[in-house]
Design a protein around this motif. Structure first.
Motif, mmCIF file in Angstrom:
data_model
loop_
_atom_site.group_PDB
_atom_site.id
_atom_site.type_symbol
_atom_site.label_atom_id
_atom_site.label_comp_id
_atom_site.label_asym_id
_atom_site.label_seq_id
_atom_site.Cartn_x
_atom_site.Cartn_y
_atom_site.Cartn_z
ATOM 1 N N TRP A 22 -51.838 64.666 -11.293
ATOM 2 C CA TRP A 22 -51.046 63.552 -11.813
ATOM 3 C C TRP A 22 -50.892 63.654 -13.325
ATOM 4 N N THR A 25 -49.205 58.685 -15.664
ATOM 5 C CA THR A 25 -48.963 57.561 -14.752
ATOM 6 C C THR A 25 -48.618 58.080 -13.374
ATOM 7 N N SER A 27 -47.088 56.643 -9.243
ATOM 8 C CA SER A 27 -46.311 55.614 -8.562
ATOM 9 C C SER A 27 -47.223 54.562 -7.939
ATOM 10 N N LYS A 29 -46.809 53.436 -5.023
ATOM 11 C CA LYS A 29 -47.009 53.922 -3.656
ATOM 12 C C LYS A 29 -48.230 54.834 -3.570
ATOM 13 N N ASP A 30 -48.297 55.843 -4.443
ATOM 14 C CA ASP A 30 -49.417 56.788 -4.404
ATOM 15 C C ASP A 30 -50.729 56.126 -4.816
ATOM 16 N N ARG A 39 -48.129 50.587 0.633
ATOM 17 C CA ARG A 39 -47.178 50.457 -0.463
ATOM 18 C C ARG A 39 -46.757 49.006 -0.626
ATOM 19 N N TYR A 43 -47.210 46.660 -3.985
ATOM 20 C CA TYR A 43 -46.165 45.962 -4.736
ATOM 21 C C TYR A 43 -46.381 44.450 -4.733
ATOM 22 N N SER A 61 -38.704 50.475 -13.665
ATOM 23 C CA SER A 61 -39.746 51.236 -12.993
ATOM 24 C C SER A 61 -41.122 50.605 -13.224
ATOM 25 N N ARG A 63 -45.149 51.704 -13.067
ATOM 26 C CA ARG A 63 -46.039 52.859 -12.993
ATOM 27 C C ARG A 63 -47.483 52.412 -13.141
#
Length: 90
Positions: A22, A25, A27, A29-30, A39, A43, A61, A63
Protein backbone atom coordinates in the motif's frame (compact mmCIF):
# COMPACT_ATOMS: atom_id res chain seq x y z
CA UNK A 1 -11.34 -24.61 -1.82
CA UNK A 2 -13.32 -21.98 0.11
CA UNK A 3 -10.84 -22.12 3.02
CA UNK A 4 -7.93 -21.49 0.68
CA UNK A 5 -9.65 -18.40 -0.70
CA UNK A 6 -10.25 -17.00 2.81
CA UNK A 7 -6.68 -17.83 3.83
CA UNK A 8 -5.28 -16.11 0.74
CA UNK A 9 -7.52 -13.08 1.21
CA UNK A 10 -6.56 -12.88 4.90
CA UNK A 11 -2.87 -12.81 3.96
CA UNK A 12 -3.59 -10.01 1.49
CA UNK A 13 -4.83 -7.82 4.33
CA UNK A 14 -2.17 -8.71 6.90
CA UNK A 15 -0.06 -5.85 8.30
CA UNK A 16 3.02 -7.27 6.54
CA UNK A 17 1.26 -7.33 3.17
CA UNK A 18 -0.24 -3.87 3.68
CA UNK A 19 3.21 -2.43 4.52
CA UNK A 20 4.69 -4.00 1.39
CA UNK A 21 1.97 -3.08 -1.11
CA UNK A 22 0.00 0.00 0.00
CA UNK A 23 0.95 3.63 -0.48
CA UNK A 24 0.21 6.33 2.11
CA UNK A 25 -3.53 5.75 1.84
CA UNK A 26 -5.86 2.91 0.93
CA UNK A 27 -9.46 2.54 -0.08
CA UNK A 28 -12.28 2.29 2.44
CA UNK A 29 -13.18 -1.04 0.82
CA UNK A 30 -9.73 -2.57 1.38
CA UNK A 31 -9.33 -1.09 4.87
CA UNK A 32 -12.76 -2.44 5.82
CA UNK A 33 -11.80 -5.92 4.65
CA UNK A 34 -8.53 -5.70 6.59
CA UNK A 35 -10.54 -4.82 9.71
CA UNK A 36 -12.97 -7.67 9.12
CA UNK A 37 -16.14 -5.96 8.01
CA UNK A 38 -17.92 -5.21 4.74
CA UNK A 39 -17.44 -2.25 2.44
CA UNK A 40 -20.97 -1.05 3.25
CA UNK A 41 -20.27 -1.16 6.99
CA UNK A 42 -17.00 0.71 6.40
CA UNK A 43 -18.72 3.54 4.52
CA UNK A 44 -21.44 3.66 7.18
CA UNK A 45 -18.78 4.11 9.87
CA UNK A 46 -17.06 6.81 7.78
CA UNK A 47 -20.37 8.70 7.44
CA UNK A 48 -20.90 8.56 11.22
CA UNK A 49 -17.29 9.59 11.95
CA UNK A 50 -16.66 6.25 13.67
CA UNK A 51 -14.30 4.47 11.29
CA UNK A 52 -11.63 2.99 13.57
CA UNK A 53 -8.70 4.75 11.87
CA UNK A 54 -7.92 8.10 10.27
CA UNK A 55 -9.86 8.93 7.14
CA UNK A 56 -9.09 11.67 4.63
CA UNK A 57 -11.62 13.22 2.31
CA UNK A 58 -9.90 14.42 -0.83
CA UNK A 59 -12.42 16.02 -3.13
CA UNK A 60 -15.08 13.37 -3.66
CA UNK A 61 -12.72 10.57 -2.67
CA UNK A 62 -12.41 9.05 0.80
CA UNK A 63 -9.09 7.43 1.71
CA UNK A 64 -7.86 5.61 4.82
CA UNK A 65 -4.43 6.54 6.20
CA UNK A 66 -2.28 3.40 5.94
CA UNK A 67 -0.15 4.14 9.03
CA UNK A 68 -3.31 4.59 11.12
CA UNK A 69 -4.78 1.34 9.78
CA UNK A 70 -1.58 -0.52 10.68
CA UNK A 71 -1.63 0.91 14.23
CA UNK A 72 -5.24 -0.21 14.65
CA UNK A 73 -4.54 -3.70 13.28
CA UNK A 74 -1.51 -4.15 15.51
CA UNK A 75 -2.89 -2.64 18.72
CA UNK A 76 -6.56 -3.49 18.41
CA UNK A 77 -7.33 0.03 19.63
CA UNK A 78 -9.37 2.37 17.37
CA UNK A 79 -8.17 5.81 16.31
CA UNK A 80 -11.57 7.31 15.51
CA UNK A 81 -11.17 10.02 12.91
CA UNK A 82 -13.91 12.15 14.43
CA UNK A 83 -12.73 11.67 18.00
CA UNK A 84 -9.55 13.75 17.95
CA UNK A 85 -9.76 17.31 19.23
CA UNK A 86 -7.25 18.59 16.67
CA UNK A 87 -9.24 17.25 13.70
CA UNK A 88 -9.70 19.78 10.90
CA UNK A 89 -13.31 19.95 9.70
CA UNK A 90 -12.99 22.41 6.83
Amino acid sequence: MHELTNETQGARYSPTSIRATWDGTGSVKDASRALGFSRAKGYDLVRRGEFPCRVLRIGRSTRVVTASLLRVLESGEPEYSGGHTGHCTS
